[in-house]
Design an enzyme around this catalytic site. Structure first.
Site, short mmCIF file in Angstrom:
data_model
loop_
_atom_site.label_atom_id
_atom_site.label_comp_id
_atom_site.label_asym_id
_atom_site.label_seq_id
_atom_site.Cartn_x
_atom_site.Cartn_y
_atom_site.Cartn_z
N TYR A 107 0.80 -1.22 0.00
CA TYR A 107 0.00 0.00 0.00
C TYR A 107 0.83 1.27 0.00
CZ TYR A 107 -3.68 -3.31 0.99
OH TYR A 107 -4.53 -4.37 0.90
N PRO A 120 -11.29 0.05 -2.97
CA PRO A 120 -12.55 -0.57 -3.41
C PRO A 120 -13.75 0.34 -3.10
CG PRO A 120 -11.27 -2.02 -1.95
CD PRO A 120 -10.72 -0.64 -1.81
N HIS A 343 -7.57 1.55 1.19
CA HIS A 343 -7.39 0.14 1.53
C HIS A 343 -6.33 -0.15 2.60
CE1 HIS A 343 -8.05 -4.01 0.95
NE2 HIS A 343 -8.27 -4.01 -0.35
N SER A 554 -12.38 -11.65 -5.40
CA SER A 554 -12.65 -11.65 -3.97
C SER A 554 -14.12 -11.89 -3.69
CB SER A 554 -12.25 -10.30 -3.36
OG SER A 554 -12.44 -10.32 -1.96
#
Length: 626
Positions: A107, A120, A343, A554
């Site tokens: 990240y 997301p 995230h 996912s």
């Protein structure tokens, strides 16, 4: 690149208030310290499994070459053993040998924009309001619900979650409120202001590109009621009717290096610095959006998903965001609503659990109207726009508009069956869907590809995710056999069941800390840390192929009839997220228009056909023969 969009695959958790509403100080820490530490898998086990997962995705020639490199790497007294011992030492000295490395590499050092590439979104069911009053009332109730959830976090009364009878790490719940990502020239950082001496008592509200600080607690520490919040939101709306303001928030959508430079320009000014700090310190952000353009019912959900991910570009709602905030709730005037989250602090499950709680909360009837005590005007955050900042904004507009036009996203509901059908057949619903994805991809491209599905490591202290590799020897055998006229249906069903069971077995292995991907990453990072030359196993073509996840998938299950969505992790790949309900499945499929070989709607079509064909195979084959 690694698949940096790590997400969570766990059953939905029912978050209800525990019996005790009394503060339980120390409960969180005691629970966390009682969790097992993440293991370092045996080296030989990981290398053997690595060779197995390569079989369906690389050529025989590449596989043979990699086998020699692996044999060299694992030789007694060799570099593999030295790195393994280094990892084991790290595991003894730290609470989680992986968590800091993962946060940094997945990240904070990732330099592509968080928009589309990392953060997301979530599409919630459309609300039935169609005007400003309805929008603000819903927003007020949602804010009240999040504050109610926050009280459980603050009081440490949040129910502990379990998976297969084992308690899960709850750390991510304590990381998502009052936190924000801060851009840096080479590496970003994340700050959680809830852990500071004076935790924030305000949220950020943004409307017409203008940011406001809204205090959501009274002087006695009690939260504002939804009636009071509604009144404050009306004040914000009426103060921000003009739309000819510079969309300062659009800067956060840029490439991280560009944003870091613009950020330093922005905060040179004292007023700007104070405004930015107020946004960063807020508990969360609420984006009151303009209605999205009218489209057909078929296109509506896909258009909303795009709005959640990127805001629609400079002409629409992208300037109505601060993408570095961990939580941004989005409520548009037409009833479309959802969320986008940064995230770094969390996977999808804690976010969805919070959403489930809040959505239920918004359905509660107001029993008592609140007394209308005069409240101070929410503070409008001021920005002084210099020519340099104006130039940065214009560049960010150009870049986000390119990204908006490049994102191809298709949200659809598979209505023929949901998770109940595989369950009746004693098959894992998640594994069934994953095998269908393999079949869909194979039908489109006549090959299989490296496929990422996230597995939760929350059974371990500070656990994040590992990779379930869905492209297996068994799934390849099934998809290869489906169109073979020489194979009977009975054999095809046996291969299907075997593929589903193999996926389930890999899932069990992954959630118990025995998968290969994070271990291989740890060995590679250990080599970098030890300043030894990079082992050839990590410079190999097969390793690059293994980490080029053309399918990044996912399962993010929710009680709410919603679906998460995200962008692909490679230029020629797909992002696929799904929420299996009892009798239907919500899917979001994304791709990039700039890649001629990918098409989100086409994959969605083949996925639907694959699910139906697998159901038909099972139903048309007598069980007595299985």
């Amino acid at each position: 690149m690694l698949s940096f969009l790590a997400r969570t695959m766990v059953k939905p958790i029912s978050l209800v208030k525990p019996v005790s509403l009394v503060k339980l100080p120390g409960r969180y820490l005691a629970h966390q310290e009682g969790l097992p530490r993440l293991p370092v898998p045996p080296l030989q086990q990981t290398l053997e499994r690595y060779m197995q997962v390569l079989q369906p995705i690389v050529s025989q020639e590449e596989w043979n070459h990699t086998e020699k490199l692996v044999d060299e790497f694992r030789s007694p007294g060799g570099v593999g053993e030295r790195l393994q011992k280094g990892l084991e030492r790290r595991a003894r000295k730290t609470k989680n040998w992986l968590s800091d490395w993962w946060l940094q590499t997945a990240y904070l050092e990732y330099r592509l924009p968080v928009v589309v590439h990392s953060s997301p979104g979530c599409v919630l069911p459309k609300q039935d309001f169609v005007d400003r009053q309805g929008q603000l009332r819903f927003a007020a109730k949602l804010i009240e619900g999040v504050l109610d959830f926050k009280s459980m976090v603050a009081n440490e009364t949040l129910p502990v979650e379990y998976l297969r009878g084992k308690p899960l790490c709850m750390n991510q719940y304590y990381s998502i409120l009052s936190s924000c990502r801060i851009p840096g020239p080479k590496r970003d950082s994340v700050i959680n202001y809830e852990q500071t001496k004076k935790p924030p008592t305000h949220i950020t509200v943004v409307h017409n590109f203008q940011f406001f600080e809204l205090d959501v607690y009274n002087s006695d520490g009690t939260p504002l009621t939804s009636d009071q919040i509604f009144t404050q939101l009306e004040k914000i709306w009426n103060t921000s009717l003009q739309t000819n303001k510079e969309p300062i928030g659009i800067l956060t959508s840029n490439h991280r290096n560009s944003w870091a430079k613009a950020y330093n320009n922005l905060i040179k000014d004292k007023t700007n610095k104070e405004s930015v700090k107020t946004i960063q310190r807020s508990i969360f952000t609420v984006c009151l959006d303009a209605p999205i353009p009218r489209v057909s019912d078929e296109l509506y959900r896909s258009r909303v998903a795009a709005q959640m991910l990127h805001g629609g570009g400079s002409r629409w709602n992208t300037g109505n965001r601060w993408f570095d905030k961990t939580l941004q709730f989005i409520i548009a005037e037409d009833g479309s609503c959802g969320l986008i989250y940064e995230h770094a602090p969390s996977e999808g499950l804690p976010i969805v659990a919070l959403l489930d709680y809040v959505v239920e909360y918004t359905k509660k009837e107001e029993l008592v109207r609140s007394p209308m005590i005069p409240l101070p005007m929410p503070k409008k955050l001021r920005f002084n726009i210099t020519p340099e900042i104006k130039n940065d904004i214009e560049k960010a507009k150009q870049n986000i508009n390119i990204m908006v036009h490049d994102l191809d996203i298709k949200v659809f509901v598979f209505t023929h069956f949901g998770k109940n059908f595989p369950k009746l057949e004693k098959l894992s619903p998640d594994a069934f869907i994953q095998v269908a994805l393999q079949l869909a991809y194979y039908r489109m491209y006549s090959c299989v590809c490296s496929t990422y599905e996230s597995a939760s490591l929350r059974m371990f202290h500070l656990g994040r995710t590992d990779t379930i590799r869905s492209a297996s020897v068994d799934s390849f055998a099934f998809v290869h056999a489906v169109d073979d006229p020489d194979k009977q249906n009975q054999e095809k069903v046996e291969l299907l069941r075997k593929a589903v069971q193999a996926h389930r077995a890999y899932t069990d292995m992954a959630i118990s800390g025995q998968a290969i991907d994070r271990h291989l990453l740890g060995l590679k990072l250990q080599a970098i840390e030890d300043l030894v030359s990079m082992p050839e196993i990590f410079m190999d073509t097969s390793f690059a192929v293994a980490l080029h996840f053309k399918l990044s998938t996912s399962q993010v299950p929710s009680k709410t009839d919603c679906v998460m969505c995200y962008g692909p992790v490679v230029p020629d790949g797909y992002g696929v997220c799904y929420n299996p309900m009892d009798d239907h499945i919500n899917f979001a499929v994304s791709a990039f228009n700039s890649c001629a070989e990918t098409n989100a709607a086409r994959l969605a079509h083949y996925l639907e056909q694959a699910l139906l064909e697998m159901q038909n195979l099972i139903q048309c084959t007598p069980k007595s023969k299985l």
